[in-house]
Motif scaffolding. Structure first.
Motif, PDB file in Angstrom:
ATOM      1  N   LEU A 197       0.828  -1.208   0.000  1.00 34.50           N
ATOM      2  CA  LEU A 197       0.000   0.000   0.000  1.00 34.50           C
ATOM      3  C   LEU A 197       0.860   1.256   0.000  1.00 34.50           C
ATOM      4  O   LEU A 197       0.621   2.198  -0.770  1.00 34.50           O
ATOM      5  CB  LEU A 197      -0.917   0.010   1.222  1.00 34.50           C
ATOM      6  CG  LEU A 197      -2.300  -0.627   1.099  1.00 34.50           C
ATOM      7  CD1 LEU A 197      -2.964  -0.683   2.458  1.00 34.50           C
ATOM      8  CD2 LEU A 197      -3.165   0.127   0.104  1.00 34.50           C
ATOM      9  N   ASN A 198       1.851   1.280   0.869  1.00 32.59           N
ATOM     10  CA  ASN A 198       2.723   2.451   0.977  1.00 32.59           C
ATOM     11  C   ASN A 198       3.525   2.661  -0.305  1.00 32.59           C
ATOM     12  O   ASN A 198       3.741   3.800  -0.733  1.00 32.59           O
ATOM     13  CB  ASN A 198       3.657   2.306   2.177  1.00 32.59           C
ATOM     14  CG  ASN A 198       2.916   2.436   3.496  1.00 32.59           C
ATOM     15  OD1 ASN A 198       1.895   3.120   3.591  1.00 32.59           O
ATOM     16  ND2 ASN A 198       3.406   1.771   4.536  1.00 32.59           N
ATOM     17  N   GLU A 199       3.957   1.572  -0.932  1.00 27.70           N
ATOM     18  CA  GLU A 199       4.716   1.688  -2.184  1.00 27.70           C
ATOM     19  C   GLU A 199       3.847   2.249  -3.302  1.00 27.70           C
ATOM     20  O   GLU A 199       4.289   3.081  -4.095  1.00 27.70           O
ATOM     21  CB  GLU A 199       5.280   0.320  -2.576  1.00 27.70           C
ATOM     22  CG  GLU A 199       6.426  -0.140  -1.678  1.00 27.70           C
ATOM     23  CD  GLU A 199       6.894  -1.555  -2.002  1.00 27.70           C
ATOM     24  OE1 GLU A 199       6.206  -2.234  -2.805  1.00 27.70           O
ATOM     25  OE2 GLU A 199       7.927  -1.970  -1.458  1.00 27.70           O
ATOM     26  N   ILE A 200       2.591   1.795  -3.358  1.00 29.95           N
ATOM     27  CA  ILE A 200       1.661   2.312  -4.370  1.00 29.95           C
ATOM     28  C   ILE A 200       1.387   3.788  -4.126  1.00 29.95           C
ATOM     29  O   ILE A 200       1.368   4.601  -5.063  1.00 29.95           O
ATOM     30  CB  ILE A 200       0.340   1.504  -4.344  1.00 29.95           C
ATOM     31  CG1 ILE A 200       0.596   0.073  -4.812  1.00 29.95           C
ATOM     32  CG2 ILE A 200      -0.721   2.171  -5.218  1.00 29.95           C
ATOM     33  CD1 ILE A 200      -0.563  -0.874  -4.580  1.00 29.95           C
ATOM     34  N   ALA A 201       1.187   4.162  -2.857  1.00 34.11           N
ATOM     35  CA  ALA A 201       0.911   5.560  -2.505  1.00 34.11           C
ATOM     36  C   ALA A 201       2.101   6.463  -2.835  1.00 34.11           C
ATOM     37  O   ALA A 201       1.924   7.574  -3.345  1.00 34.11           O
ATOM     38  CB  ALA A 201       0.574   5.664  -1.023  1.00 34.11           C
ATOM     39  N   GLN A 202       3.302   5.998  -2.565  1.00 29.95           N
ATOM     40  CA  GLN A 202       4.494   6.798  -2.841  1.00 29.95           C
ATOM     41  C   GLN A 202       4.687   7.021  -4.334  1.00 29.95           C
ATOM     42  O   GLN A 202       5.133   8.086  -4.760  1.00 29.95           O
ATOM     43  CB  GLN A 202       5.729   6.102  -2.250  1.00 29.95           C
ATOM     44  CG  GLN A 202       5.809   6.182  -0.726  1.00 29.95           C
ATOM     45  CD  GLN A 202       6.921   5.330  -0.145  1.00 29.95           C
ATOM     46  OE1 GLN A 202       7.755   4.788  -0.879  1.00 29.95           O
ATOM     47  NE2 GLN A 202       6.946   5.185   1.178  1.00 29.95           N
ATOM     48  N   ALA A 203       4.342   6.013  -5.136  1.00 33.03           N
ATOM     49  CA  ALA A 203       4.502   6.130  -6.586  1.00 33.03           C
ATOM     50  C   ALA A 203       3.384   6.940  -7.237  1.00 33.03           C
ATOM     51  O   ALA A 203       3.529   7.431  -8.356  1.00 33.03           O
ATOM     52  CB  ALA A 203       4.556   4.742  -7.213  1.00 33.03           C
ATOM     53  N   SER A 204       2.267   7.098  -6.520  1.00 31.80           N
ATOM     54  CA  SER A 204       1.104   7.794  -7.078  1.00 31.80           C
ATOM     55  C   SER A 204       1.217   9.309  -6.939  1.00 31.80           C
ATOM     56  O   SER A 204       1.791   9.821  -5.980  1.00 31.80           O
ATOM     57  CB  SER A 204      -0.171   7.311  -6.376  1.00 31.80           C
ATOM     58  OG  SER A 204      -1.294   8.036  -6.818  1.00 31.80           O
ATOM     59  N   ASP A 205       0.643  10.008  -7.914  1.00 31.26           N
ATOM     60  CA  ASP A 205       0.572  11.476  -7.864  1.00 31.26           C
ATOM     61  C   ASP A 205      -0.708  11.938  -7.161  1.00 31.26           C
ATOM     62  O   ASP A 205      -0.906  13.140  -6.981  1.00 31.26           O
ATOM     63  CB  ASP A 205       0.596  12.057  -9.285  1.00 31.26           C
ATOM     64  CG  ASP A 205       1.885  11.734 -10.019  1.00 31.26           C
ATOM     65  OD1 ASP A 205       2.939  11.662  -9.352  1.00 31.26           O
ATOM     66  OD2 ASP A 205       1.834  11.539 -11.247  1.00 31.26           O
ATOM     67  N   SER A 206      -1.559  10.998  -6.788  1.00 30.44           N
ATOM     68  CA  SER A 206      -2.857  11.334  -6.223  1.00 30.44           C
ATOM     69  C   SER A 206      -2.782  11.544  -4.714  1.00 30.44           C
ATOM     70  O   SER A 206      -2.353  10.652  -3.969  1.00 30.44           O
ATOM     71  CB  SER A 206      -3.862  10.217  -6.533  1.00 30.44           C
ATOM     72  OG  SER A 206      -5.055  10.399  -5.823  1.00 30.44           O
ATOM     73  N   LEU A 207      -3.246  12.711  -4.261  1.00 29.00           N
ATOM     74  CA  LEU A 207      -3.307  12.971  -2.820  1.00 29.00           C
ATOM     75  C   LEU A 207      -4.346  12.084  -2.151  1.00 29.00           C
ATOM     76  O   LEU A 207      -4.197  11.713  -0.989  1.00 29.00           O
ATOM     77  CB  LEU A 207      -3.640  14.448  -2.577  1.00 29.00           C
ATOM     78  CG  LEU A 207      -2.549  15.469  -2.974  1.00 29.00           C
ATOM     79  CD1 LEU A 207      -3.051  16.893  -2.754  1.00 29.00           C
ATOM     80  CD2 LEU A 207      -1.277  15.225  -2.161  1.00 29.00           C
ATOM     81  N   LYS A 208      -5.408  11.729  -2.891  1.00 30.51           N
ATOM     82  CA  LYS A 208      -6.442  10.838  -2.350  1.00 30.51           C
ATOM     83  C   LYS A 208      -5.848   9.473  -2.013  1.00 30.51           C
ATOM     84  O   LYS A 208      -6.167   8.885  -0.982  1.00 30.51           O
ATOM     85  CB  LYS A 208      -7.581  10.671  -3.365  1.00 30.51           C
ATOM     86  CG  LYS A 208      -8.467  11.888  -3.513  1.00 30.51           C
ATOM     87  CD  LYS A 208      -9.525  11.662  -4.573  1.00 30.51           C
ATOM     88  CE  LYS A 208     -10.579  10.665  -4.158  1.00 30.51           C
ATOM     89  NZ  LYS A 208     -11.671  10.531  -5.143  1.00 30.51           N
ATOM     90  N   VAL A 209      -4.975   8.977  -2.872  1.00 34.72           N
ATOM     91  CA  VAL A 209      -4.354   7.670  -2.650  1.00 34.72           C
ATOM     92  C   VAL A 209      -3.403   7.731  -1.462  1.00 34.72           C
ATOM     93  O   VAL A 209      -3.364   6.818  -0.636  1.00 34.72           O
ATOM     94  CB  VAL A 209      -3.617   7.188  -3.915  1.00 34.72           C
ATOM     95  CG1 VAL A 209      -2.765   5.955  -3.618  1.00 34.72           C
ATOM     96  CG2 VAL A 209      -4.615   6.881  -5.025  1.00 34.72           C
ATOM     97  N   LYS A 210      -2.651   8.811  -1.355  1.00 34.65           N
ATOM     98  CA  LYS A 210      -1.715   8.957  -0.231  1.00 34.65           C
ATOM     99  C   LYS A 210      -2.479   9.033   1.093  1.00 34.65           C
ATOM    100  O   LYS A 210      -2.083   8.430   2.103  1.00 34.65           O
ATOM    101  CB  LYS A 210      -0.855  10.203  -0.436  1.00 34.65           C
ATOM    102  CG  LYS A 210       0.082  10.118  -1.653  1.00 34.65           C
ATOM    103  CD  LYS A 210       0.927  11.362  -1.792  1.00 34.65           C
ATOM    104  CE  LYS A 210       1.744  11.358  -3.081  1.00 34.65           C
ATOM    105  NZ  LYS A 210       2.689  10.228  -3.175  1.00 34.65           N
TER     106      LYS A 210
END
Length: 226
Positions: free
Chosen positions: A196-209
């Motif tokens: 989850l954290n790896e996906i969030a770090q790679a994402s540009d989306s604040l919603k995902v973070k």
């Protein structure tokens, strides 16, 4: 007159010896590749459908009628090669959501479109190529022709690309998962926090973070409560 190799061998040799024997679905393009001498592929395909050898699923995609398992999951990448199954469809597939949505949800580099087929509806949402390339995917039974988001990727995609998903607080998150998806909140403990954290770090989306942060807190609560 030249006759399609598939059409000819289907009736003159045992089925297991024909090119269709090991395929469940076939596209018009694949049919042409298997039958380079076929003068009119469209007409031959139409004859195969009438004979019951093939079943037309949607434009350009056919099901080999002798194959018994019919699932829309298996034709997603035939329709759109640069795509994968995700969101509620993937969560249901992995056992995180008790009910399958009324259509298969997929992300694609192509345009957004809804495909109505004889074995189910597929909704494609258009995303940038980098979203597809960095997605965390699984391949059921090792079949690389079927790409399904991992549970962690699926829930991140759900909250990034569905406009009705809100993650302004943990309470709203739990309310959505419980109310909209009927998800057992204790199932969140099964999510891989590192992924989850790896996906969030790679994402540009604040919603995902923000989602990853709240899910991490819920995960910690569930773990501590044991």
């Amino acid at each position: 007159m030249l006759v399609s190799y598939i059409f000819r061998t289907y009736y003159e040799t045992p089925f297991f010896q024909t090119p269709l024997a090991h395929k469940k679905f076939i596209s018009t393009q694949e049919f042409r590749q298997l039958n380079p001498d076929c003068i009119n592929p469209a007409q031959t395909l139409s004859r195969l459908v009438k004979k019951g050898v093939l079943q037309r699923i949607c434009r350009g995609i056919y099901l080999v009628s002798t194959k018994d398992t019919k699932t829309a999951f298996e034709i997603v990448e035939l329709i759109r090669p640069e795509s994968y199954i995700t969101m509620q469809s993937a969560l249901w597939f992995h056992g995180f959501a008790p009910f399958a949505p009324d259509h298969v949800e997929a992300l694609t580099t192509g345009r957004s479109v809804i495909f109505e087929t004889t074995i189910g509806t597929i909704q494609f949402r258009s995303v940038s190529p980098d979203v597809i390339s960095r997605a965390d995917l699984s391949h059921p039974a090792g079949d690389v022709s079927i790409s399904v988001a991992t549970p962690e990727q699926a829930i991140c995609d759900l909250f990034q690309f569905r406009s009705d998903c809100k993650v302004r607080s943990r309470k709203e998150l739990i309310r959505y998962l419980d109310g909209k998806l009927s998800m057992d909140i204790e199932m969140l403990e099964e999510l891989n926090e590192k992924s989850l954290n790896e996906i969030a770090q790679a994402s540009d989306s604040l919603k995902v973070k923000r989602l990853a942060k709240f899910l991490g807190q819920i995960h910690q609560q569930l773990t501590t409560a044991q």
